[in-house]
Design an enzyme around this catalytic site. Structure first.
Site, PDB file in Angstrom:
ATOM      1  CB  CYS A  23      53.793  36.471  39.796  1.00 13.22           C
ATOM      2  SG  CYS A  23      53.747  38.117  40.528  1.00 13.22           S
ATOM      3  CG  HIS A  71      35.907  42.523  34.380  1.00 10.98           C
ATOM      4  ND1 HIS A  71      36.090  43.878  34.189  1.00 10.98           N
ATOM      5  CD2 HIS A  71      35.606  42.354  35.682  1.00 10.98           C
ATOM      6  CE1 HIS A  71      35.891  44.501  35.340  1.00 10.98           C
ATOM      7  NE2 HIS A  71      35.608  43.600  36.271  1.00 10.98           N
ATOM      8  CD  GLU A 129      52.581  42.933  36.602  1.00 11.48           C
ATOM      9  OE1 GLU A 129      52.544  41.976  35.835  1.00 11.48           O
ATOM     10  OE2 GLU A 129      53.183  42.895  37.685  1.00 11.48           O
TER      11      GLU A 129
END
Length: 141
Positions: A23, A71, A129
């Site tokens: 990550c 986005h 997530e």
């Protein structure tokens, strides 16, 4: 106790500063946000009589927040070199800078605080997530 629950989702990228693992690299998620409202008593007057709040208002508030992030590249303030940030802006990337590490835990608190600031009786926010992994932030009882 009475409550409402709604959810919304958004697609966004992030990375974890000073993290050692997968990550630490730029990656994206289909984030899912589930928000809960709780009150001891329903409203007693007006168009919202016998309601926690108007469901439409609640859904719109959550949707407006997820739309702000949809986005976008979510960036922890100070985590990128100024010239890197300038290049991303110059290239037209949609950036959303936050003053915290971009973990699901911190995003759950951000959503909680944003909804509470609108006067909603928010009790908990879950931020997924992945379909199987979420963090949550809830009101201290």
């Amino acid at each position: 106790m009475y409550g409402l629950k709604t959810e919304s989702s958004f697609d966004a990228s992030h990375f974890l500063t000073d993290y050692h693992g997968k990550c630490e690299n730029l990656h994206g998620h289909r984030w899912r946000v589930v928000a809960y409202l709780e009150v001891e008593r329903l409203q007693t007057e007006g168009t919202c009589k016998d309601m926690v709040v108007d469901f439409g208002d609640f859904k719109a508030a959550v949707r407006a927040l997820t739309d702000k992030l949809d986005h976008h590249f979510i960036i922890e303030e100070g985590s990128l070199a100024p010239d890197t940030l300038a290049c991303l802006e110059r290239e037209g990337f949609a950036l959303f800078t936050v003053p915290f590490r971009t973990t699901a835990e911190n995003l759950a608190k951000w959503f909680f605080d944003e909804l509470a600031a609108q006067g909603l009786p928010v009790s908990q926010v879950d931020v997924y997530e992945t379909p199987n992994n979420c963090a949550f932030y809830r009101k201290d009882v």
